[in-house]
Structure formats: C-alpha cells, structure tokens
Write an enzyme that holds these catalytic residues in place. Structure first.
Site, short mmCIF file in Angstrom:
data_model
loop_
_atom_site.label_atom_id
_atom_site.label_comp_id
_atom_site.label_asym_id
_atom_site.label_seq_id
_atom_site.Cartn_x
_atom_site.Cartn_y
_atom_site.Cartn_z
N ARG A 85 0.85 -1.18 0.00
CA ARG A 85 0.00 0.00 0.00
C ARG A 85 0.89 1.24 0.00
NH1 ARG A 85 -2.44 2.93 4.73
NH2 ARG A 85 -3.93 4.36 3.77
N HIS A 129 -2.62 10.93 0.81
CA HIS A 129 -2.04 10.71 2.13
C HIS A 129 -1.40 12.04 2.55
CE1 HIS A 129 -0.59 7.34 4.98
NE2 HIS A 129 -0.24 8.48 5.55
N GLU A 174 -7.04 8.40 6.43
CA GLU A 174 -7.30 9.01 7.74
C GLU A 174 -7.80 10.45 7.63
OE1 GLU A 174 -3.91 8.54 10.31
OE2 GLU A 174 -3.98 6.37 10.22
N ASN A 296 -7.11 1.70 9.78
CA ASN A 296 -5.80 1.90 10.42
C ASN A 296 -6.02 1.83 11.92
OD1 ASN A 296 -5.07 2.45 7.80
ND2 ASN A 296 -4.34 4.54 8.20
N TYR A 298 -3.94 1.81 15.76
CA TYR A 298 -2.71 1.88 16.55
C TYR A 298 -2.91 1.68 18.05
CZ TYR A 298 -0.21 3.32 12.40
OH TYR A 298 0.35 3.32 11.15
N GLU A 371 -3.13 -0.14 8.21
CA GLU A 371 -1.93 0.30 8.93
C GLU A 371 -2.00 -0.24 10.34
OE1 GLU A 371 -0.93 4.49 9.11
OE2 GLU A 371 -1.43 4.74 6.99
C1 FCB Z 1 -0.71 7.18 10.69
C2 FCB Z 1 -0.33 7.75 9.33
C3 FCB Z 1 1.01 7.25 8.82
C4 FCB Z 1 2.03 7.16 9.94
C5 FCB Z 1 1.49 6.39 11.11
C6 FCB Z 1 2.46 6.22 12.24
O1 FCB Z 1 -1.61 8.03 11.31
O2 FCB Z 1 -1.31 7.45 8.38
O3 FCB Z 1 1.42 8.09 7.77
O4 FCB Z 1 2.44 8.42 10.29
O5 FCB Z 1 0.33 7.03 11.60
#
Ligand code: FCB
Length: 469
Positions: A85, A129, A174, A296, A298, A371
């Site tokens: 990607r 992006h 995002e 995405n 985290y 992500e």
């Molecule tokens: C996300 C972004 C990516 C990177 C990661 C750590 O929010 O999409 O570009 O910065 O975080």
C-alpha cells in the site's frame, strides 16, 4: 517443527488469499520534491516553517524512494509480501492541484506498479495521504468545498491512467488527521488552528471520498479510516460522556457518513455550530458504495470528562491546540499499558474491538487492517536490528486479526506500518516504524528482525495455499 513453531502457526494461520502487506506514503518516502515537474505540497511549505517539525526536518530527500523504488520492490519480494500500500503524490500529477496533468508523475507510478506486479505484489494505491497541492491550500484548502471537486478530477485522472495496474484504489487516508490535526490542533500541515474550519474540512474530505468513488466508476475501491478503541476512565457520567464524544468525532463521524450516509446527531449537537456547508445530497454522495473498508489501528484512548489529564493522547512534539473540536474539555489519561516510542499504549484487544464493532454496527463490508505498527528505539549493530518489541507488537496484533476472523469479521488482509523507516510527520526522522531499517545518511536498507519474522509468517501461510496454475 518445534512446539513453539506449531503454536505460532496455530495462532497465525490465515485464510487462503489473505493479503500480507506493508504500507508507506508518498511524502514520507519519495524525496525528489523538485523533480520531473512535481509541484509544491502543503508539507513542503509546513516543513520549511520554523518550529513545525522536530529538528527542522523535511522530506526533500526522505528515503529517496523515487530513485530507489526498484531496490525497494526487490526488498518487498524478498519479504514475500503479497500486497503493498503506497500513496500517490497529488502535486506530482497536478502541480497546481487542478487542470494541467504532469505525465511524468503518472509515469513514475506506472513504473512502480509494473515493478510490483512483476514480483507478484498487488499494488494498493491511496490517492491522498496528506500532501495537498499548496495551490489548493492557497485557495482555502479542505475548508473550501471546491477542493473536493478538484480531488474527484484528480482521482479520475489517476484511475484512468493506472486502473489496469492497481489492485485496489483507496481515497483519503485518515480523514480525521487531515481535518483535525491540519486545521484544529495545527500539528500537521497546513498548521491552521481554526476549529470550525476543521469541521468544514472533515465534511469536504468525506465529500471528496464520495465524489471520487463516483468518478472512478466500476473499479475496486475503498475508504480509509483510523479507528481507536475508546474507554471511559471511570463509569462516572462525565467520563462516559467524554468517551461518547471522542468516539463520535474520531470514529462515528467518518464511519456513519461513509457506511450509512448520516452524521451522528449527538456529534452534530456537541459541535454546536452552524452546519450550512453540509448541502442536500452530500451524504448520499458520501455513501457511494465501496468494495472494502481500510482500517488503520494503533491504540486505545482512555478518556475523562474531568480536568487533569492530557489534552490529547497522541500529541506532537511541537506546540499545538486541541484537535477535539467542541469537546476540548475532554482529557486523556494513562490506561496503564506499556507504550511505544510514540507514547502510544499497546493494546491488541483494541484491534479486535474496533474490527468486531464495525462488523456489528455497519452494513457488511470486507475490511483490511491498512496500517498497524509501532515505533521503538532501534539500534543497528553489526548489521542487525534486534527489534524484539516490534516482533511482539506485530505478533500480538496479527493474533488479534485472527481472533477477529474467528469472531466472524470479514477481514481480508493486514498491512504493517511501515515497510521502511521514514519521515514521521511532526516527529521528522525521530521515530522509526519500519520493518526495514534505513540509514538516513547513506540510504542503506537493512532488514530488522521484525522483517525476517514477518517474512517467515508469510512463508508459512503461503506454503499451505494452493498454487495457481
Ligand atoms: C498514521 C499515518 C502514517 C504514519 C502512522 C504512524 O496516522 O497514516 O502516515 O504516520 O500514523
């Protein structure tokens, strides 16, 4: 096979055809900002403005992927990736954001996607992006409705040129970050602190998504959201209200619009502003059918309605305001979990939670984790990076994906963030997320232990797939 290998396999065996990928984005890796007719983006401007990025870092060279894409595709092939990607730099295609097309820009992505396909790697192309052409920011940026129409034209151009090369197109990466970090907190480009314009921007980003899905016609296309698991700090009414608010702005504002064609009423009420920029028919456009949802993920936020916590869980190292328009009083508290080098709490359970939640609350849609990853303080020693914390992170989160599939979530792939160490926005080169270590001086690439581990998982999975013929 050792018992441990068997256990790993048992937990990390995925259905046939599951995409094992890694992700990057144009501004973070390409460099070559003044080559082959590329125009200026808001990130070029932002990085050159003192105080915006740690150490004054910029991505004029970044990791030189524009020149090294062949070597990078070769690395992906060595890892056994089945999908990659990446994003297209809008100002490479339209230096002024509209009108004239720069053929050399399109040619770069043709060369890249050809290279990937020769290695049997499916190209997943993200149209946006975060690197808006500066010319469009000069005309008002995302708060200006015209930007959404320009985006649809740009999307149609890229789609027409690359539709035979690309496996899946996705629209805006995002939108939350672009709208709220770009126009409310100011920690990302263009660095404005105009809360009402952040909401306008968020709506126009959603509109840009819908218009571009329509403009691309019959194709495989997806939308991308960054979702967080959110927990109230206590069961007090104030903390529960805080959780509802942050879930509303972070998750539901985008998911509801894309998947159901409605904005959540409670979020609109929280904003308490005139919303006349949302025009009749916009939400029907935003709901344009997509083939896949890119998620995405985290971390988890623990939030409180009482003062005393931090203003934001993921704040930049630079001076910034609250991104939480209309809910600025909410504070972010320590959830008591281990953290990455970004200070982001590690919580695999949050990934299971967001995936099962989408599958439960929205009309059935195939998903990928587009992500997921972690920055740690890597040490390169004798040509090796023993990033055992990152291995554990990936293993935990892949296991979470497996759990989500077992719970009935139609999850079709996983993309590690990131393929390579790169320019991490407001943090510059200070945070490394790569599977592959990059020496930012020499541009030398070295596989970290996590890359070797990931490639082994991919190989073990593929060994059990029927071969094509
Ligand atoms: C996300 C972004 C990516 C990177 C990661 C750590 O929010 O999409 O570009 O910065 O975080």
């Amino acid at each position: 096979m050792t018992t441990q290998e068997e256990q790993t396999r048992a937990g990390l065996q995925f259905p046939t055809g599951f995409a094992f990928g890694a992700a990057t984005s144009a501004y973070q890796i390409e460099g070559a900002v003044a080559e082959d007719g590329r125009g200026i983006s808001i990130w070029d401007t932002f990085t050159k403005t003192p105080g915006r990025v740690l150490n004054g870092d910029h991505a004029d060279v970044a990791i030189d992927h524009y020149h090294r894409y062949r070597e990078d595709a070769q690395i992906m092939a060595e890892l056994g990736l089945t999908a990659y990607r990446f994003s297209v730099s809008w100002p490479r295609i339209q230096p002024d954001g509209s009108g004239k097309i720069n053929q050399k820009g399109l040619d770069f992505y043709k060369r890249l996607t050809d290279e990937l396909r020769q290695h049997g790697i499916d190209p997943w192309l993200t149209l946006y992006h975060w690197d808006l052409p500066q010319a469009l920011e000069d005309r008002g940026g995302w708060p200006n409705r015209d930007t959404a129409y320009c985006f649809a034209d740009y999307a149609a151009t890229v789609h027409e040129a690359l539709k035979d090369h690309v496996h899946t197109f996705s629209t805006v990466n995002e939108p939350w970050c672009t709208a709220f970090l770009g126009y409310a907190s100011g920690e990302h480009a263009p660095g404005r602190r105009e809360p009402e314009n952040a909401i306008r921007g968020a709506h126009h980003l959603n509109l840009a998504h819908g218009l571009s899905v329509q403009a691309m016609g019959a194709r495989r296309v997806g939308g991308c959201v960054n979702l967080y698991a959110i927990t109230p700090a206590t069961d007090s009414e104030a903390d529960q209200d805080a959780a509802r608010r942050i879930d509303g702005l972070q998750n539901r504002f985008f998911l509801d619009a894309l998947m159901t064609g409605r904005y959540p009423q409670d979020v609109l009420d929280d904003l308490g502003m005139d919303l006349d920029f949302i025009r009749d028919g916009d939400l029907a456009t935003i709901k344009a059918p997509i083939d896949v949802l890119l998620v995405n993920y985290y971390s988890r936020f623990t939030v409180s309605g009482a003062p005393g916590g931090r203003a934001s869980a993921a704040a930049a190292p630079t001076d910034s305001a609250s991104p939480w328009v209309g809910s600025e009083h909410v504070s972010f508290v320590d959830g008591g979990r281990p953290v990455t080098a970004m200070g982001w709490e590690i919580d695999r359970g949050g990934l299971v939670e967001v995936l099962t939640r989408v599958a439960r609350d929205y009309p059935a849609i195939p998903m990928v984790v587009s992500e997921n990853g972690a920055a740690f303080e890597d040490v390169l020693e004798h040509g090796r990076v023993h990033d055992s914390e990152r291995v554990a992170y990936f293993e935990d989160h892949l296991r979470a994906c497996r759990d989500a599939i077992d719970a009935g979530v139609p999850l079709e792939g996983y993309f590690a963030w990131s393929l390579m160490d790169n320019f991490e926005w407001a943090w510059g080169y200070g945070k490394r997320f790569g599977l592959v270590h990059v020496d930012f001086e020499s541009q030398r690439r070295v596989l970290k232990d996590s890359a070797i581990w990931y490639s082994e998982i991919i190989r073990q999975n593929r060994r059990h797939e029927p071969t094509d013929s």
